[in-house]
Enzyme design. Structure first.
Site, mmCIF file in Angstrom:
data_model
loop_
_atom_site.group_PDB
_atom_site.id
_atom_site.type_symbol
_atom_site.label_atom_id
_atom_site.label_comp_id
_atom_site.label_asym_id
_atom_site.label_seq_id
_atom_site.Cartn_x
_atom_site.Cartn_y
_atom_site.Cartn_z
ATOM 1 C CG ASN A 91 -94.029 105.269 33.755
ATOM 2 O OD1 ASN A 91 -93.673 105.534 34.897
ATOM 3 N ND2 ASN A 91 -95.222 104.745 33.493
ATOM 4 C CE1 TYR A 156 -90.622 97.707 39.951
ATOM 5 C CE2 TYR A 156 -89.848 98.508 42.074
ATOM 6 C CZ TYR A 156 -90.464 98.743 40.862
ATOM 7 O OH TYR A 156 -90.899 100.005 40.545
ATOM 8 C CE LYS A 160 -88.603 100.103 38.036
ATOM 9 N NZ LYS A 160 -88.954 100.868 36.825
#
Length: 197
Positions: A91, A156, A160
């Site tokens: 995570n 980012y 991802k």
């Protein structure tokens, strides 16, 4: 909804001291799982009060997820404490302000933590599952930014997207070996871009 299948399971959670990670840790403890938290910072005082006891229900280890030796030692310690590993939640992630798109250091940090950190945690968990000769489960925290682009955070979003692709490929290889790997994609739905011609 009940989560009886997770009771007494040993789950490792990175980035578990705050935000989404801390919420995952609390929920797992409430339903009776044993949780190994890895983060660069310890949970704030009182953050887990009432839902678990240190060294009995959960542990905290300072871990840089981009360093394989640290992740390996953390998993070894988790197995020594709780007897095995049943699941991994990679995570931990970073999303720095990206107003300056030309800052290579920011992009490198996101790739290091968000992509390599997931790769290292997933593969170390897989190795432990195989060592135990038990099935296991890995649930990666991706992002809505990993499914479609959005404004102001290309680094980012790229990291991802990479994580989602990695999960899909690992699922092809690992599912036949008894290891499930999935991803969740929290976040607001970003605006879609259209050609206004």
């Amino acid at each position: 909804m009940t989560f009886n299948s997770l009771r007494d399971q040993v789950i490792a959670v990175t980035g578990g001291s705050s935000g989404i990670g801390l919420s995952i840790v609390k929920k797992l403890l409430i339903i009776g799982a044993k949780v190994a938290i890895a983060d660069l910072n310890a949970p704030a005082a009182g953050a887990i009060d009432g839902v678990g006891k240190l060294d009995a229900d959960f542990t905290y280890t300072k871990v840089d997820v981009s360093q394989r030796n640290e992740v390996h030692k953390w998993i070894e310690s988790t197995v020594q404490t709780f007897g095995r590993l049943d699941g991994m939640v990679p995570n931990a992630g970073v999303c720095p302000d990206e107003e300056n798109y030309y800052d290579d250091d920011r992009i490198q940090l996101q790739l290091k933590v968000n992509v390599m950190g997931v790769w290292i945690c997933a593969t170390e968990a897989f190795k432990q599952f195989k060592k135990q000769n038990t099935p296991g489960s890995i649930v990666i925290t991706a992002s809505s930014q990993g499914l479609r682009g959005g404004p102001s955070n290309p680094g980012y979003a790229a990291s991802k997207h990479a994580v989602v692709g990695m999960m899909k490929s690992l699922a092809v290889d690992w599912t036949p070996q008894g290891v499930r790997i999935n991803a969740v994609a929290p976040g607001e739905k970003p605006p879609m871009f259209t050609d206004r011609g």
